[in-house]
Design a protein around this motif. Structure first.
Motif, short mmCIF file in Angstrom:
data_model
loop_
_atom_site.label_atom_id
_atom_site.label_comp_id
_atom_site.label_asym_id
_atom_site.label_seq_id
_atom_site.Cartn_x
_atom_site.Cartn_y
_atom_site.Cartn_z
N THR A 4 42.69 38.87 37.89
CA THR A 4 42.40 39.69 36.82
C THR A 4 41.05 39.97 36.44
OG1 THR A 4 42.68 37.94 34.86
CG2 THR A 4 44.77 38.93 36.01
N THR A 5 40.05 39.26 36.71
CA THR A 5 38.96 39.38 36.08
C THR A 5 37.90 39.61 37.38
OG1 THR A 5 39.43 38.02 34.09
CG2 THR A 5 36.80 38.63 34.73
N ALA A 6 37.18 40.70 37.56
CA ALA A 6 36.22 40.72 38.72
C ALA A 6 35.46 39.46 38.87
CB ALA A 6 35.29 41.92 38.23
N SER A 7 35.02 39.13 40.02
CA SER A 7 34.40 38.06 40.54
C SER A 7 33.43 38.30 41.55
CB SER A 7 35.35 37.04 41.05
OG SER A 7 34.96 35.86 41.53
N ALA A 8 32.06 37.70 41.15
CA ALA A 8 31.08 38.09 42.30
C ALA A 8 31.19 37.55 43.58
CB ALA A 8 29.76 37.54 41.72
N ILE A 9 30.63 38.23 44.60
CA ILE A 9 30.72 37.43 46.02
C ILE A 9 29.21 37.79 46.36
CG2 ILE A 9 33.10 37.73 46.50
CD1 ILE A 9 32.71 40.19 48.00
N THR A 10 28.94 37.06 47.61
CA THR A 10 27.72 36.87 48.04
C THR A 10 27.76 37.94 49.45
OG1 THR A 10 27.07 34.89 46.98
CG2 THR A 10 25.52 35.69 48.83
N ALA A 11 26.93 38.61 49.76
CA ALA A 11 26.75 39.35 50.95
C ALA A 11 26.81 38.42 52.14
CB ALA A 11 25.80 40.37 51.00
N SER A 12 27.45 38.76 53.31
CA SER A 12 27.41 37.95 54.44
C SER A 12 27.74 36.69 54.49
CB SER A 12 26.20 38.41 55.11
OG SER A 12 25.82 39.65 55.21
N THR A 13 28.53 36.11 53.43
CA THR A 13 29.36 34.94 53.35
C THR A 13 30.48 34.80 52.98
OG1 THR A 13 26.94 34.35 52.25
CG2 THR A 13 28.56 32.87 51.85
N TRP A 14 31.28 33.95 53.38
CA TRP A 14 32.60 33.76 53.03
C TRP A 14 32.82 33.18 51.85
CZ3 TRP A 14 36.84 35.51 55.73
CH2 TRP A 14 36.84 35.76 57.07
N THR A 15 33.70 33.79 50.98
CA THR A 15 34.04 33.38 49.53
C THR A 15 35.53 33.08 49.51
OG1 THR A 15 32.27 34.80 49.21
CG2 THR A 15 33.69 34.24 47.26
N GLN A 16 35.88 32.10 48.83
CA GLN A 16 37.25 31.68 48.57
C GLN A 16 37.53 32.57 47.46
OE1 GLN A 16 38.48 27.73 48.93
NE2 GLN A 16 40.34 28.02 47.67
N VAL A 17 38.75 33.53 47.50
CA VAL A 17 39.00 34.17 46.15
C VAL A 17 39.49 33.23 45.13
CG1 VAL A 17 40.75 36.02 45.29
CG2 VAL A 17 39.77 36.05 47.74
N PRO A 18 38.71 33.20 44.06
CA PRO A 18 39.19 32.38 42.92
C PRO A 18 40.32 32.98 41.82
CG PRO A 18 37.26 33.90 42.38
CD PRO A 18 37.68 34.19 43.72
N PHE A 19 41.16 33.11 42.66
CA PHE A 19 42.40 33.56 41.62
C PHE A 19 42.58 33.07 40.27
CE2 PHE A 19 43.98 34.22 46.14
CZ PHE A 19 44.17 35.74 46.27
N ASP A 20 42.74 33.81 39.22
CA ASP A 20 42.89 33.22 37.80
C ASP A 20 44.02 33.32 37.13
OD1 ASP A 20 42.98 35.94 37.49
OD2 ASP A 20 40.91 35.93 36.66
N THR A 21 45.16 34.03 37.61
CA THR A 21 46.28 34.20 37.03
C THR A 21 47.41 33.73 37.65
OG1 THR A 21 45.37 35.75 35.68
CG2 THR A 21 47.73 35.84 35.60
N ILE A 22 48.56 33.06 37.24
CA ILE A 22 49.65 32.90 38.22
C ILE A 22 50.84 33.60 37.38
CG2 ILE A 22 51.55 30.99 38.50
CD1 ILE A 22 49.28 29.12 38.10
N LEU A 23 51.45 34.65 38.26
CA LEU A 23 52.54 35.58 37.78
C LEU A 23 53.89 34.68 37.73
CD1 LEU A 23 51.71 38.69 39.27
CD2 LEU A 23 50.95 37.99 37.17
N TYR A 24 54.20 33.85 38.65
CA TYR A 24 55.41 33.29 38.77
C TYR A 24 55.38 31.97 39.54
CZ TYR A 24 60.52 32.76 39.87
OH TYR A 24 61.84 32.13 39.80
N ASP A 25 55.78 30.83 39.34
CA ASP A 25 55.48 29.60 39.91
C ASP A 25 56.69 28.68 39.56
OD1 ASP A 25 54.45 27.60 41.55
OD2 ASP A 25 52.92 27.28 40.55
N PRO A 26 57.73 28.75 39.83
CA PRO A 26 58.67 27.86 39.52
C PRO A 26 58.61 26.33 39.90
CG PRO A 26 59.71 29.42 40.88
CD PRO A 26 58.43 30.13 40.27
N ALA A 27 58.07 26.50 41.20
CA ALA A 27 57.96 24.98 41.75
C ALA A 27 56.56 24.56 41.68
CB ALA A 27 58.20 25.34 43.48
N THR A 28 55.85 25.02 40.89
CA THR A 28 54.52 24.30 40.42
C THR A 28 53.50 24.40 41.62
OG1 THR A 28 55.44 23.14 38.81
CG2 THR A 28 53.05 22.62 39.16
N MET A 29 53.52 25.35 42.51
CA MET A 29 52.94 25.44 43.84
C MET A 29 51.30 26.04 43.87
SD MET A 29 55.69 26.73 46.56
CE MET A 29 55.67 28.37 45.98
#
Length: 144
Positions: A4-29
Motif C-alpha cells: 500500500t506504500t511505495a517502496s524503493a528498489i535498486t536498479a539492476s538488483t533483485w528486490t523482494q517485494v516488502p508487502f505491508d498489508t494483509i487483506l485476508y488470512d484465515p489460516a495465518t499464512m
C-alpha cells in the motif's frame, strides 16, 4: 497481501517485494515486511498469483522481471518461476505478473522478487482503496 506504500528498489538488483498489508488470512499464512511471504499450512496443489509495478514512468527500453520464489531467496535462480519479463516501448510505468500452479509441502513458502534494469525507482503502492499494483495471493486447489 498487497503493497500500500511505495517502496524503493535498486536498479539492476533483485528486490523482494516488502508487502505491508494483509487483506485476508484465515489460516495465518502471511508474513509482511522486508521478508514478506506466504507459507502454506498443508501439502497440496496451490495456485500462486503475483504482480508488481513501478510507481512512476521508467525510461524507454527498460527491462523488468517479476519472479515467484518457492522456498528460495529472490534473485532469479533455482526455485524461482518467471512470471513476467518485458521492456517498455515508451517512458511509462511498468506492471507485470501472472500465476502458477505448484505442488507444495506443508511449510513451503512463496515470495515475490522484482528486477528493474533502470535508474533506482519505486514499487507502486495502492493507487486507490481498491486497486493494488503489487500483490501476492494463494489459493488451495486440492491435496496431493
Amino acid at each position: 497481501m498487497v503493497l500500500t506504500t511505495a517502496s524503493a528498489i535498486t536498479a539492476s538488483t533483485w528486490t523482494q517485494v516488502p508487502f505491508d498489508t494483509i487483506l485476508y488470512d484465515p489460516a495465518t499464512m502471511c508474513t509482511v515486511g522486508a521478508a514478506a511471504k506466504i507459507t502454506v499450512p498443508v501439502q497440496g496443489l496451490y495456485s500462486i498469483k503475483a504482480s508488481a509495478g513501478t510507481a512512476a514512468s521508467v525510461a524507454d527500453g527498460t527491462l523488468m522481471m517479476v519472479d515467484i520464489a518457492h522456498n528460495a531467496a529472490v534473485g532469479g535462480g533455482p526455485g524461482e518461476y518467471r512470471l513476467f519479463e518485458g521492456a517498455t516501448g515508451a517512458a511509462v510505468p511498468m506492471v507485470g505478473g501472472g500465476a502458477i500452479d505448484v505442488s507444495a509441502a506443508a511449510g513451503d513458502y512463496f515470495a515475490v522478487g522484482v528486477w528493474l534494469g533502470a535508474a533506482a525507482a519505486s514499487l507502486a503502492g495502492s493507487s486507490s482503496a481498491t486497486i493494488y499494483v503489487c500483490t501476492l495471493s494463494v489459493t488451495f486447489s486440492c491435496p496431493t
